[in-house]
Design an enzyme around this catalytic site. Structure first.
Site, PDB file in Angstrom:
ATOM      1  N   LYS A  34       9.251  10.839   4.981  1.00 29.58           N
ATOM      2  CA  LYS A  34      10.901  10.006   5.816  1.00 29.58           C
ATOM      3  C   LYS A  34      11.082   9.998   6.933  1.00 29.58           C
ATOM      4  CE  LYS A  34      15.612   9.279   3.763  1.00 29.58           C
ATOM      5  NZ  LYS A  34      14.748   7.798   3.579  1.00 29.58           N
ATOM      6  N   ARG A  92       0.748  -1.426   0.429  1.00 33.62           N
ATOM      7  CA  ARG A  92       0.292  -0.015   0.051  1.00 33.62           C
ATOM      8  C   ARG A  92       1.002   1.096  -0.254  1.00 33.62           C
ATOM      9  NH1 ARG A  92      -1.600   0.387   4.845  1.00 33.62           N
ATOM     10  NH2 ARG A  92      -1.396  -0.960   5.330  1.00 33.62           N
ATOM     11  N   THR A 143      20.872   7.552   0.626  1.00 32.77           N
ATOM     12  CA  THR A 143      22.167   8.015  -0.522  1.00 32.77           C
ATOM     13  C   THR A 143      22.623   9.006  -0.167  1.00 32.77           C
ATOM     14  OG1 THR A 143      19.574   7.970  -2.183  1.00 32.77           O
ATOM     15  CG2 THR A 143      21.185   9.155  -2.851  1.00 32.77           C
ATOM     16  N   PRO A 194      20.860   1.854  -1.626  1.00 31.74           N
ATOM     17  CA  PRO A 194      19.600   3.190  -0.753  1.00 31.74           C
ATOM     18  C   PRO A 194      18.611   3.725  -1.901  1.00 31.74           C
ATOM     19  CG  PRO A 194      21.652   3.686  -0.556  1.00 31.74           C
ATOM     20  CD  PRO A 194      21.687   1.909  -1.259  1.00 31.74           C
ATOM     21  N   GLY A 234      14.901  -2.343  -0.942  1.00 36.56           N
ATOM     22  CA  GLY A 234      14.920  -0.662  -1.400  1.00 36.56           C
ATOM     23  C   GLY A 234      14.044   0.270   0.371  1.00 36.56           C
ATOM     24  N   THR A 235      13.945  -0.180   1.246  1.00 40.90           N
ATOM     25  CA  THR A 235      13.676  -0.215   2.585  1.00 40.90           C
ATOM     26  C   THR A 235      15.574   0.778   2.827  1.00 40.90           C
ATOM     27  OG1 THR A 235      12.050  -1.296   2.607  1.00 40.90           O
ATOM     28  CG2 THR A 235      13.601   0.263   4.835  1.00 40.90           C
ATOM     29  N   HIS A 290      14.029  15.049   0.994  1.00 40.94           N
ATOM     30  CA  HIS A 290      12.731  14.442   1.042  1.00 40.94           C
ATOM     31  C   HIS A 290      11.693  14.629   1.775  1.00 40.94           C
ATOM     32  CE1 HIS A 290      16.879  11.756  -0.478  1.00 40.94           C
ATOM     33  NE2 HIS A 290      15.631  10.838  -0.654  1.00 40.94           N
TER      34      HIS A 290
HETATM   35  P1  NAP Z   1       4.896   4.923   2.819  1.00 45.43           P
HETATM   36  O1  NAP Z   1       4.627   5.570   1.347  1.00 45.43           O
HETATM   37  O2  NAP Z   1       5.409   5.595   3.962  1.00 45.43           O
HETATM   38  O3  NAP Z   1       5.050   3.183   2.665  1.00 45.43           O
HETATM   39  C1  NAP Z   1       5.639   2.173   3.361  1.00 45.43           C
HETATM   40  C2  NAP Z   1       5.218   0.640   3.767  1.00 45.43           C
HETATM   41  O4  NAP Z   1       5.695   0.127   4.774  1.00 45.43           O
HETATM   42  C3  NAP Z   1       2.977   0.840   3.542  1.00 45.43           C
HETATM   43  O5  NAP Z   1       2.706  -0.056   2.952  1.00 45.43           O
HETATM   44  C4  NAP Z   1       3.027   1.053   5.744  1.00 45.43           C
HETATM   45  O6  NAP Z   1       2.433   0.301   5.633  1.00 45.43           O
HETATM   46  C5  NAP Z   1       4.916   0.245   5.818  1.00 45.43           C
HETATM   47  N1  NAP Z   1       4.937  -0.352   7.234  1.00 45.43           N
HETATM   48  C6  NAP Z   1       5.134   1.666   7.565  1.00 45.43           C
HETATM   49  N2  NAP Z   1       5.560   0.780   9.040  1.00 45.43           N
HETATM   50  C7  NAP Z   1       5.032  -0.470   9.230  1.00 45.43           C
HETATM   51  C8  NAP Z   1       5.228  -1.642  10.567  1.00 45.43           C
HETATM   52  N3  NAP Z   1       5.894  -0.943  11.291  1.00 45.43           N
HETATM   53  N4  NAP Z   1       4.940  -3.149   9.736  1.00 45.43           N
HETATM   54  C9  NAP Z   1       4.916  -3.321   8.573  1.00 45.43           C
HETATM   55  N5  NAP Z   1       4.339  -2.796   7.631  1.00 45.43           N
HETATM   56  C10 NAP Z   1       5.221  -1.288   7.605  1.00 45.43           C
HETATM   57  O7  NAP Z   1       6.642   4.811   2.140  1.00 45.43           O
HETATM   58  P2  NAP Z   1       7.361   4.651   1.373  1.00 45.43           P
HETATM   59  O8  NAP Z   1       7.888   6.039   0.306  1.00 45.43           O
HETATM   60  O9  NAP Z   1       6.882   3.346  -0.053  1.00 45.43           O
HETATM   61  O10 NAP Z   1       8.642   4.018   0.616  1.00 45.43           O
HETATM   62  C11 NAP Z   1       9.145   2.524   0.990  1.00 45.43           C
HETATM   63  C12 NAP Z   1      10.802   2.669   1.365  1.00 45.43           C
HETATM   64  O11 NAP Z   1      11.457   2.623   0.701  1.00 45.43           O
HETATM   65  C13 NAP Z   1      11.141   4.071   2.543  1.00 45.43           C
HETATM   66  O12 NAP Z   1      12.001   2.772   3.393  1.00 45.43           O
HETATM   67  C14 NAP Z   1      11.779   4.751   2.190  1.00 45.43           C
HETATM   68  O13 NAP Z   1      12.995   5.043   2.843  1.00 45.43           O
HETATM   69  C15 NAP Z   1      12.639   3.639   1.050  1.00 45.43           C
HETATM   70  N6  NAP Z   1      12.620   4.282  -1.068  1.00 45.43           N
HETATM   71  C16 NAP Z   1      13.786   3.934  -1.206  1.00 45.43           C
HETATM   72  C17 NAP Z   1      13.945   3.962  -2.258  1.00 45.43           C
HETATM   73  C18 NAP Z   1      15.404   3.591  -3.455  1.00 45.43           C
HETATM   74  O14 NAP Z   1      15.684   3.973  -4.511  1.00 45.43           O
HETATM   75  N7  NAP Z   1      16.264   2.972  -2.316  1.00 45.43           N
HETATM   76  C19 NAP Z   1      13.038   5.369  -2.570  1.00 45.43           C
HETATM   77  C20 NAP Z   1      12.432   6.281  -2.422  1.00 45.43           C
HETATM   78  C21 NAP Z   1      12.150   5.309  -1.055  1.00 45.43           C
HETATM   79  P3  NAP Z   1       0.990   0.957   7.029  1.00 45.43           P
HETATM   80  O15 NAP Z   1       0.168   1.856   6.450  1.00 45.43           O
HETATM   81  O16 NAP Z   1       0.880  -0.436   7.363  1.00 45.43           O
HETATM   82  O17 NAP Z   1       2.032   2.017   8.054  1.00 45.43           O
END
Ligand code: NAP
Length: 264
Positions: free
Chosen positions: A158, A11, A165, A125, A98-99, A154
């Site tokens: 975040k 989601r 990065t 990252p 990716g986290t 960001h």
């Molecule tokens: P987001 O929209 O906030 O999504 C986070 C997801 O994690 C949601 O589905 C959320 O579900 C779930 N989550 C949060 N807390 C949780 C928990 N305690 N247990 C299980 N699930 C949980 O964030 P996003 O922008 O998609 O980013 C997700 C991750 O990717 C982050 O770590 C971000 O830094 C990283 N990221 C990486 C890149 C890359 O290129 N490597 C790029 C962008 C982002 P709920 O609704 O249940 O909280």
């Protein structure tokens, strides 16, 4: 060859984009998702994407035990992503993470397990190709410009700061830059944190604002000149090519690889 993929965080902004990317790709096959709030549902019940009739589990071990998959993609939060990565390796499933926000100790532990079990694992990252080039160009420039400050910007949801990065950029710069403490030797912060975080004498500044996605500037200072290397991700689609490439590459690997630049 078709690669069976499980995605955690369906989601989320990244997770839902990753589902779309996997669904569009003829060689990738989404087989399950992990979501703490929606055990037993189907993916198309919880995200606004049609025809994704695959099961959702709230527990990684149950999911990995029940579903036959090749690659596990995590796009959640650091403490959960780390536990998911451990469970995936335990079930001989290749993690693509990716986290962001894993500690060095967590990376070392995952690296050791992947090596012992000879299982591929990719942790990046930043999956945007342009961001990887920004890091590489910064590493090249640091050889000639040892005075450098990193400004990463960001969205305000975040959790980790500085960004993965920015940390990775600083680590790459450290490999080519001669160690140097920057700024005036007598400088004093009149408000704590004004000079940002410090790594090897470099400074890193984190901006968090609504409206931003993922942006970074690396500013080099020299006598009478500045060089700025800048990258902007305007939406999450910018990361998907890197995730797809990592899913394909992790199938051929038998160790942990940290950073997309090591597989490009
Ligand atoms: P987001 O929209 O906030 O999504 C986070 C997801 O994690 C949601 O589905 C959320 O579900 C779930 N989550 C949060 N807390 C949780 C928990 N305690 N247990 C299980 N699930 C949980 O964030 P996003 O922008 O998609 O980013 C997700 C991750 O990717 C982050 O770590 C971000 O830094 C990283 N990221 C990486 C890149 C890359 O290129 N490597 C790029 C962008 C982002 P709920 O609704 O249940 O909280």
């Amino acid at each position: 060859m078709s690669i069976n993929v499980i995605i955690a965080g369906p989601r989320g902004k990244m997770g839902s984009e990753a589902i779309k990317m996997v669904m569009k790709d003829d060689n990738l096959n989404l087989v399950a998702c992990i979501d703490r709030k929606n055990n037993g549902k189907a993916v198309d019940d919880i995200v606004d994407i049609s025809n994704v009739n695959v099961p959702v589990f709230d527990n990684a071990s149950d999911c990995f035990h029940s579903i036959d998959a090749d690659v596990f993609v995590d796009l959640t939060v650091p403490e959960v992503g780390y536990k998911h990565a451990l469970a995936a390796l335990e079930h001989n499933l290749r993690p693509v993470i990716g986290t962001t926000g894993f500690t060095d100790e967590q990376l070392d532990e995952l690296r050791a397990i992947a090596m012992e079990k000879k299982i591929g694992c990719i942790i990046a990252p930043n999956f945007a190709i342009g961001a990887v080039l920004m890091m590489k160009f910064s590493q090249m420039a640091a050889r000639y410009f040892p005075d450098v400050e990193i400004i990463e910007k960001h969205h305000d949801n975040k959790l980790d700061a500085p960004s993965g990065t920015a940390k990775k950029t600083a680590e790459l710069i450290k490999e080519t830059r001669d160690y140097k403490i920057q700024g005036h030797p007598d400088e004093k912060e009149t408000i704590q944190g004004a000079r940002g975080a410090e790594l090897d004498g470099m400074h890193i500044h984190s901006v968090r604002l609504p409206g931003l996605v993922a942006h970074q500037e690396v500013i080099f200072g020299g006598s009478g000149q500045n060089l700025t290397i800048k990258h902007d991700s305007f939406n999450r689609a910018s990361f998907m090519e890197g995730i797809k490439f990592s899913i394909e590459t992790v199938m051929e690997s038998d160790q942990l690889i940290y950073g997309l630049e090591n597989i490009l």
